[in-house]
Design an enzyme around this catalytic site. Structure first.
Site, PDB file in Angstrom:
ATOM      1  N   SER A   1      27.893 -15.625  16.501  1.00 32.83           N
ATOM      2  CA  SER A   1      26.596 -14.942  16.463  1.00 32.83           C
ATOM      3  C   SER A   1      26.457 -13.988  17.641  1.00 32.83           C
ATOM      4  O   SER A   1      25.404 -13.416  17.853  1.00 32.83           O
ATOM      5  CB  SER A   1      25.468 -15.979  16.511  1.00 32.83           C
ATOM      6  OG  SER A   1      25.595 -16.789  17.666  1.00 32.83           O
TER       7      SER A   1
ATOM      8  N   THR B   1     -13.599   4.048  -3.002  1.00 31.38           N
ATOM      9  CA  THR B   1     -13.219   2.751  -3.580  1.00 31.38           C
ATOM     10  C   THR B   1     -12.467   3.130  -4.845  1.00 31.38           C
ATOM     11  O   THR B   1     -12.787   4.149  -5.479  1.00 31.38           O
ATOM     12  CB  THR B   1     -14.442   1.873  -3.930  1.00 31.38           C
ATOM     13  OG1 THR B   1     -15.217   2.556  -4.908  1.00 31.38           O
ATOM     14  CG2 THR B   1     -15.303   1.559  -2.706  1.00 31.38           C
ATOM     15  N   HIS B   2     -11.457   2.388  -5.187  1.00 35.83           N
ATOM     16  CA  HIS B   2     -10.587   2.722  -6.335  1.00 35.83           C
ATOM     17  C   HIS B   2      -9.969   4.107  -6.180  1.00 35.83           C
ATOM     18  O   HIS B   2      -9.641   4.765  -7.171  1.00 35.83           O
ATOM     19  CB  HIS B   2     -11.350   2.658  -7.666  1.00 35.83           C
ATOM     20  CG  HIS B   2     -12.182   1.436  -7.835  1.00 35.83           C
ATOM     21  ND1 HIS B   2     -11.708   0.285  -8.412  1.00 35.83           N
ATOM     22  CD2 HIS B   2     -13.462   1.162  -7.455  1.00 35.83           C
ATOM     23  CE1 HIS B   2     -12.667  -0.635  -8.414  1.00 35.83           C
ATOM     24  NE2 HIS B   2     -13.744  -0.131  -7.820  1.00 35.83           N
TER      25      HIS B   2
ATOM     26  N   SER C   1      12.023  20.761   4.992  1.00 37.08           N
ATOM     27  CA  SER C   1      12.958  20.548   3.889  1.00 37.08           C
ATOM     28  C   SER C   1      14.113  21.527   4.055  1.00 37.08           C
ATOM     29  O   SER C   1      13.920  22.652   4.510  1.00 37.08           O
ATOM     30  CB  SER C   1      12.238  20.808   2.570  1.00 37.08           C
ATOM     31  OG  SER C   1      13.172  21.169   1.578  1.00 37.08           O
TER      32      SER C   1
ATOM     33  N   LYS D   1       7.836  23.527   3.201  1.00 39.54           N
ATOM     34  CA  LYS D   1       7.511  22.104   3.267  1.00 39.54           C
ATOM     35  C   LYS D   1       7.326  21.560   4.686  1.00 39.54           C
ATOM     36  O   LYS D   1       8.017  21.959   5.615  1.00 39.54           O
ATOM     37  CB  LYS D   1       8.615  21.271   2.589  1.00 39.54           C
ATOM     38  CG  LYS D   1       8.620  21.341   1.090  1.00 39.54           C
ATOM     39  CD  LYS D   1       7.427  20.673   0.430  1.00 39.54           C
ATOM     40  CE  LYS D   1       7.537  19.177   0.365  1.00 39.54           C
ATOM     41  NZ  LYS D   1       8.523  18.698  -0.590  1.00 39.54           N
TER      42      LYS D   1
ATOM     43  N   GLU E   1       5.900   8.017   5.961  1.00 36.59           N
ATOM     44  CA  GLU E   1       6.623   7.388   4.838  1.00 36.59           C
ATOM     45  C   GLU E   1       7.535   6.270   5.331  1.00 36.59           C
ATOM     46  O   GLU E   1       7.717   5.259   4.662  1.00 36.59           O
ATOM     47  CB  GLU E   1       7.438   8.438   4.091  1.00 36.59           C
ATOM     48  CG  GLU E   1       6.563   9.420   3.330  1.00 36.59           C
ATOM     49  CD  GLU E   1       7.375  10.581   2.782  1.00 36.59           C
ATOM     50  OE1 GLU E   1       7.578  10.641   1.571  1.00 36.59           O
ATOM     51  OE2 GLU E   1       7.834  11.427   3.573  1.00 36.59           O
TER      52      GLU E   1
ATOM     53  N   GLN F   1      20.767 -20.550  13.118  1.00 34.71           N
ATOM     54  CA  GLN F   1      21.326 -19.417  13.851  1.00 34.71           C
ATOM     55  C   GLN F   1      20.936 -18.088  13.181  1.00 34.71           C
ATOM     56  O   GLN F   1      20.897 -17.052  13.822  1.00 34.71           O
ATOM     57  CB  GLN F   1      22.855 -19.560  13.902  1.00 34.71           C
ATOM     58  CG  GLN F   1      23.590 -18.439  14.584  1.00 34.71           C
ATOM     59  CD  GLN F   1      25.022 -18.840  14.924  1.00 34.71           C
ATOM     60  OE1 GLN F   1      25.251 -19.605  15.848  1.00 34.71           O
ATOM     61  NE2 GLN F   1      25.976 -18.348  14.167  1.00 34.71           N
TER      62      GLN F   1
HETATM   63  N1  ARG Z   1      24.464 -20.003  18.418  1.00 34.44           N
HETATM   64  C1  ARG Z   1      23.689 -21.152  18.097  1.00 34.44           C
HETATM   65  C2  ARG Z   1      22.348 -20.714  17.485  1.00 34.44           C
HETATM   66  O1  ARG Z   1      21.972 -19.630  17.640  1.00 34.44           O
HETATM   67  C3  ARG Z   1      23.423 -21.972  19.306  1.00 34.44           C
HETATM   68  C4  ARG Z   1      23.192 -23.416  19.034  1.00 34.44           C
HETATM   69  C5  ARG Z   1      24.430 -24.083  18.587  1.00 34.44           C
HETATM   70  N2  ARG Z   1      24.268 -25.475  18.440  1.00 34.44           N
HETATM   71  C6  ARG Z   1      25.157 -26.241  17.808  1.00 34.44           C
HETATM   72  N3  ARG Z   1      24.882 -27.486  17.729  1.00 34.44           N
HETATM   73  N4  ARG Z   1      26.233 -25.752  17.268  1.00 34.44           N
HETATM   74  O2  ARG Z   1      21.697 -21.470  16.792  1.00 34.44           O
END
Ligand code: ARG
Length: 438
Positions: A28, A160-161, A282, A288, A295, A327
């Site tokens: 992660s 309204t509407h 544009s 434009k 948007e 995670q």
């Molecule tokens: N990278 C993990 C998370 O964001 C950290 C916690 C990991 N804990 C574990 N028991 N593997 O959740």
């Protein structure tokens, strides 16, 4: 990627290295490296507490905190090398600490788990995110206040509407958004207040046999108190769901304002012209001026609401306590924060730089028989006619005016008297829209 060896943090009972696929699905770091500051802050507080409790010596604590400070500097100067095989921000930092200060680095994780560590990091991050959003909403509110003050007398049709209903002022219209945003701030502040507790010390889920001081770490990190229940501390993500819900409601408000800016800046409405700084041209049609920022505020609301759904679905039916599914909380939260902050800033810019066409607004406010309700009110007030009946008489007058293609205030008194003989010229004071249309 280097060839994976059994993991240096937890590889003790493993004889084989994880497959590349395992490393990839587990990692992660690309997302959670954003938590580096909170991670180091949490580790410093934890280390200082361990020293205060004589679980670590002062010398050990000193080595660790100095090492952490050096890592912070490395990350901030862009020199730190983040490694996918080290999974996440926690292990990347701990591993670097070991490279820097040797085996003593391993003592930092005494009486701590990544479960309470990540929960602490994320709460610290969310606290500052909530404060920043509250601040940014206040900026937008001050611009809305400025414009509504400048347009306190600028008459426009209220709808309204999406049909012309009654005349209002642009000031009143903009103040409605001011008040919605005030409630958004309240929701963020509530969330901040409720989640301001420290999970640190809950360890994996059941606390620890070390004599730690959770009050001390909570205090050092600026939390009101520790999360009471250690299982709840590592399992709870409802504060992130609250953050995402409040953000979704806030972007809904911004999307409504964005939609109005888009409508109002069309040739058909012609109420406003958006500033050059917040529009685009544009590539083919030279005339434009497109309301792209508005948007995109409208469009980004989809992603923000989707992020709330995403985390709700991830959390649904997860058994206590920590599960790796959790995670997946970070991407929706970070994305929502970034998008909402940008949308608030873009809305502030658009409102600040828009040019208002008061004449067009006033002209439109007078069309569509927008003062018909006033006429009915006049009948009630001055002739003591029950409102339902007054409504009917007014309807007849509107129909007659429509046949003659006249606005209500241009209808001859005699024509109105055909439907109610007691109507007198005092009624015209009610039918004319006043206000500054210069
Ligand atoms: N990278 C993990 C998370 O964001 C950290 C916690 C990991 N804990 C574990 N028991 N593997 O959740």
């Amino acid at each position: 990627m280097t060839t994976p060896k059994p993991n240096q943090m937890w590889g003790g009972r493993f004889s084989e290295a994880p497959s590349d696929i395992m490393v990839q699905i587990n990692a992660s770091i690309d997302v959670d490296k954003r938590l580096y500051r909170q991670d180091i802050q949490g580790s410093v507080a934890h280390c200082e507490m361990l020293v205060a409790q004589e679980i670590l010596t002062a010398d050990e604590g000193d080595k660790i905190t100095k090492g952490l400070a050096a890592i912070l500097a490395e990350i901030e100067s862009g020199k730190f090398v983040f490694k996918t095989e080290l999974e996440d921000i926690h292990m990347n930092i701990e591993s670097r600490l070991a490279e820097m200060i040797g085996d003593v680095a391993g003592k930092l994780h005494t009486a701590r788990s990544r479960n309470d560590q990540v929960a602490t990091d994320m709460r610290l991050w969310t606290k500052q995110a909530l404060a920043a959003l509250i601040e940014e909403i206040s900026v937008l509110q001050s611009i809305l206040d400025k414009q509504s003050g400048a347009h306190a007398e600028t008459v426009m049709p209220g709808f309204t509407h999406l049909q012309i209903a009654q005349p209002v002022t642009l000031g009143l219209h903009l103040q409605a958004y001011f008040d919605m945003l005030e409630r958004d701030k309240g929701r963020f502040a509530d969330c901040l207040d409720r989640m301001n507790e420290s999970p640190l010390g809950a360890c994996a889920l059941a606390g620890t046999r070390h004599n730690i001081d959770r009050d001390l770490t909570a205090e050092k990190l600026g939390f009101r108190r520790p999360v009471r229940n250690t299982m709840d501390a590592v399992a709870a993500r409802d504060y992130l769901l609250e953050f995402l819900s409040a953000s979704s409601i806030c972007i809904i408000h911004l999307s409504r304002l964005a939609e109005e800016l888009i409508l109002w800046s069309t040739v058909q409405f012609g109420f406003i012209r958006l500033g050059d700084k917040f529009t685009t041209g544009s590539s083919i049609m030279p005339q434009k001026k497109n309301p792209d920022a508005a948007e995109l505020v409208r469009g980004k609301s989809g992603g923000i609401i989707g992020n709330l759904m995403q985390l709700l679905m991830v959390m649904k039916a997860l058994p206590l306590t920590y599960n790796k599914d959790m995670q997946e909380d970070k991407t929706p939260v970070f994305e929502t924060y970034d998008a909402l902050l940008l949308c608030l800033q873009a809305t502030t810019g658009m409102i600040d730089t828009m040019h208002v066409n008061k004449e067009r607004m006033h002209e439109d406010a007078e069309s569509g028989y927008s003062t018909a309700t006033y006429l009915a009110d006049w009948l009630v007030k001055n002739l003591n006619i029950p409102f339902r009946q007054a409504h009917h008489i007014t309807g007849q007058i509107v129909q007659a005016a429509e046949k003659k293609s006249l606005k209500l205030h241009d209808m001859p008194l005699a024509d109105m008297q055909q439907f109610e003989s007691r109507i007198n010229k005092g009624i015209f004071d009610f039918l004319r829209i006043t206000g500054n249309n210069s």
